[in-house]
Motif scaffolding. Structure first.
Motif, PDB file in Angstrom:
ATOM      1  N   LYS A 115       1.159  -0.843   0.262  1.00  0.00           N
ATOM      2  CA  LYS A 115       0.044   0.237   0.136  1.00  0.00           C
ATOM      3  C   LYS A 115       0.912   1.542   0.293  1.00  0.00           C
ATOM      4  N   ALA A 116       0.496   1.707  -0.929  1.00  0.00           N
ATOM      5  CA  ALA A 116       1.340   3.224  -1.108  1.00  0.00           C
ATOM      6  C   ALA A 116       0.195   4.654  -0.127  1.00  0.00           C
ATOM      7  N   VAL A 117       0.755   5.475   0.040  1.00  0.00           N
ATOM      8  CA  VAL A 117       0.413   6.485   0.840  1.00  0.00           C
ATOM      9  C   VAL A 117       0.758   8.428  -0.056  1.00  0.00           C
ATOM     10  N   SER A 118       1.298   8.055  -1.040  1.00  0.00           N
ATOM     11  CA  SER A 118       1.683   8.842  -1.878  1.00  0.00           C
ATOM     12  C   SER A 118       2.283   8.571  -2.942  1.00  0.00           C
ATOM     13  N   LYS A 138      -6.169   6.898  -3.082  1.00  0.00           N
ATOM     14  CA  LYS A 138      -6.449   7.751  -4.579  1.00  0.00           C
ATOM     15  C   LYS A 138      -7.313   7.119  -5.348  1.00  0.00           C
ATOM     16  N   ASP A 139      -7.489   6.013  -5.322  1.00  0.00           N
ATOM     17  CA  ASP A 139      -8.311   5.413  -6.215  1.00  0.00           C
ATOM     18  C   ASP A 139      -9.590   5.520  -5.947  1.00  0.00           C
ATOM     19  N   MET A 140     -10.355   5.669  -4.772  1.00  0.00           N
ATOM     20  CA  MET A 140     -11.348   4.704  -4.239  1.00  0.00           C
ATOM     21  C   MET A 140     -11.826   6.296  -4.370  1.00  0.00           C
ATOM     22  N   ALA A 145     -14.938   9.744  -7.087  1.00  0.00           N
ATOM     23  CA  ALA A 145     -15.407  11.240  -8.598  1.00  0.00           C
ATOM     24  C   ALA A 145     -16.616  11.028  -9.450  1.00  0.00           C
ATOM     25  N   HIS A 146     -16.583   9.611  -9.752  1.00  0.00           N
ATOM     26  CA  HIS A 146     -16.942   9.128 -10.785  1.00  0.00           C
ATOM     27  C   HIS A 146     -18.459   9.078 -10.549  1.00  0.00           C
ATOM     28  N   LEU A 147     -18.550   8.356  -9.480  1.00  0.00           N
ATOM     29  CA  LEU A 147     -19.685   7.981  -8.951  1.00  0.00           C
ATOM     30  C   LEU A 147     -20.815   9.496  -9.218  1.00  0.00           C
ATOM     31  N   VAL A 148     -19.512  10.736  -8.194  1.00  0.00           N
ATOM     32  CA  VAL A 148     -20.681  11.478  -8.266  1.00  0.00           C
ATOM     33  C   VAL A 148     -20.390  12.306  -8.927  1.00  0.00           C
ATOM     34  N   ARG A 149     -20.218  12.418 -10.223  1.00  0.00           N
ATOM     35  CA  ARG A 149     -20.893  12.982 -11.567  1.00  0.00           C
ATOM     36  C   ARG A 149     -21.673  12.887 -12.805  1.00  0.00           C
ATOM     37  N   GLY A 150     -21.641  11.010 -12.468  1.00  0.00           N
ATOM     38  CA  GLY A 150     -22.088  10.525 -13.527  1.00  0.00           C
ATOM     39  C   GLY A 150     -23.765  10.219 -12.681  1.00  0.00           C
ATOM     40  N   TYR A 155     -18.620   2.217 -10.094  1.00  0.00           N
ATOM     41  CA  TYR A 155     -17.780   2.283 -10.853  1.00  0.00           C
ATOM     42  C   TYR A 155     -16.821   1.660 -10.658  1.00  0.00           C
ATOM     43  N   ILE A 156     -16.108   0.640 -11.930  1.00  0.00           N
ATOM     44  CA  ILE A 156     -14.443   0.047 -11.829  1.00  0.00           C
ATOM     45  C   ILE A 156     -13.926   0.156 -13.137  1.00  0.00           C
ATOM     46  N   GLU A 157     -12.464   0.639 -12.371  1.00  0.00           N
ATOM     47  CA  GLU A 157     -11.708   1.180 -13.754  1.00  0.00           C
ATOM     48  C   GLU A 157     -11.269  -0.293 -14.175  1.00  0.00           C
ATOM     49  N   ILE A 158     -10.912  -0.454 -15.181  1.00  0.00           N
ATOM     50  CA  ILE A 158     -10.747  -1.384 -15.659  1.00  0.00           C
ATOM     51  C   ILE A 158      -8.856  -1.364 -14.931  1.00  0.00           C
TER      52      ILE A 158
END
Ligand code: ATP
Length: 232
Positions: A115-118, A138-140, A145-150, A155-158
């Motif tokens: 796990k990276a924090v930056s 970062k991923d969450m 953001a995609h859920l909020v705007r759409g 939403y799962i980014e492949i």
């Protein structure tokens, strides 16, 4: 025979045959991951330097031990070098995270998730040669953001340019066989599967007809899948 964490492994052989994972660092992320692995039937050795955390997970993981994961001898005593899969979920203490991960690399554990924090933290892992670098915050953040705007329910980014969206069927696909909706040729998206009350999830095919109240999974390039999700 499947070897278990509960029995001691033969020296020189790896533990993964038993579907076991070592999770180092049992903060919110590591704990959630470890408990999810347990609920899916995977045996988990959890390691954390905090006695209170170890106590709180006692009995909920296959084995949970208080130890400093930057101490090579301590890890060897726990047979960490015999695991096939390890997750380093230490965040804030970047030095401990990197030292622990490099020890696991030295043990030649075949699959390591760190796990990276930056971005800088992640770059160090990449330079070390860690195969799976994860950026939960970062991923969450990007996902939300995609859920909020759409209009997507999930939403799962492949990949950076391809996603799967869970959404309600729109007028382009309702009531016609998917093969006749031409959404793939016209809009560049595909309906992969759908859920209907009473029947659960099913794979979609060209003859599938979606109804009001169904939920569907749509895949495609991100911009196209999101544009499709905006259509009513
Ligand atoms: P989260 O967001 O998952 O709660 P975090 O990113 O804030 O975690 P930390 O709290 O720094 O990360 O680390 C997670 C866990 O790792 C903590 O429970 C901490 O006790 C443990 N930890 C930190 N350093 C070590 C170490 N050297 N050995 C074992 N465990 C460690």
């Amino acid at each position: 025979m499947v070897r278990s964490l509960l029995t001691s492994p033969k020296r020189g052989s790896r533990i993964a045959e038993a579907d076991s994972v070592v999770v180092i660092g049992l903060g919110r992320f590591g704990t959630s991951l470890a408990l999810e692995l347990m609920s899916a039937g995977t045996e988990v050795l959890g390691i954390d330097s905090d006695e209170e955390i170890v106590q709180s997970l006692n009995g909920r993981l296959t084995q949970v031990v208080r130890s400093d994961s930057t101490n090579e001898e301590a890890l060897r005593q726990l047979a960490v070098h015999e695991f096939d899969r390890a997750v380093v979920a230490i965040g804030t203490d970047i030095q401990a995270s990197i030292l622990t991960t490099s020890l696991l690399m030295r043990f030649e554990i075949p699959a390591i998730w760190a796990k990276a924090v930056s971005d800088a933290h992640g770059q160090i892992f990449e330079q070390l040669g860690v195969q799976h670098v994860i950026y939960p915050e970062k991923d969450m953040g990007r996902r939300v953001a995609h859920l909020v705007r759409g209009a997507a329910l999930d939403y799962i980014e492949i990949d950076r340019d391809f996603a799967i969206l869970k959404m309600s069927p729109n007028s382009l696909v309702l009531g016609v066989p998917l093969g006749e909706s031409h959404i793939r040729s016209r809009l560049g998206v595909t309906v992969l599967a759908y859920k209907r009350e009473g029947t659960g999830w099913k794979n979609a095919d060209l003859s599938t007809v979606l109804h009001e109240g169904d939920t569907m999974l749509v895949s495609g390039p991100i911009a196209k899948a999101e544009a499709f999700g905006q259509l009513r």
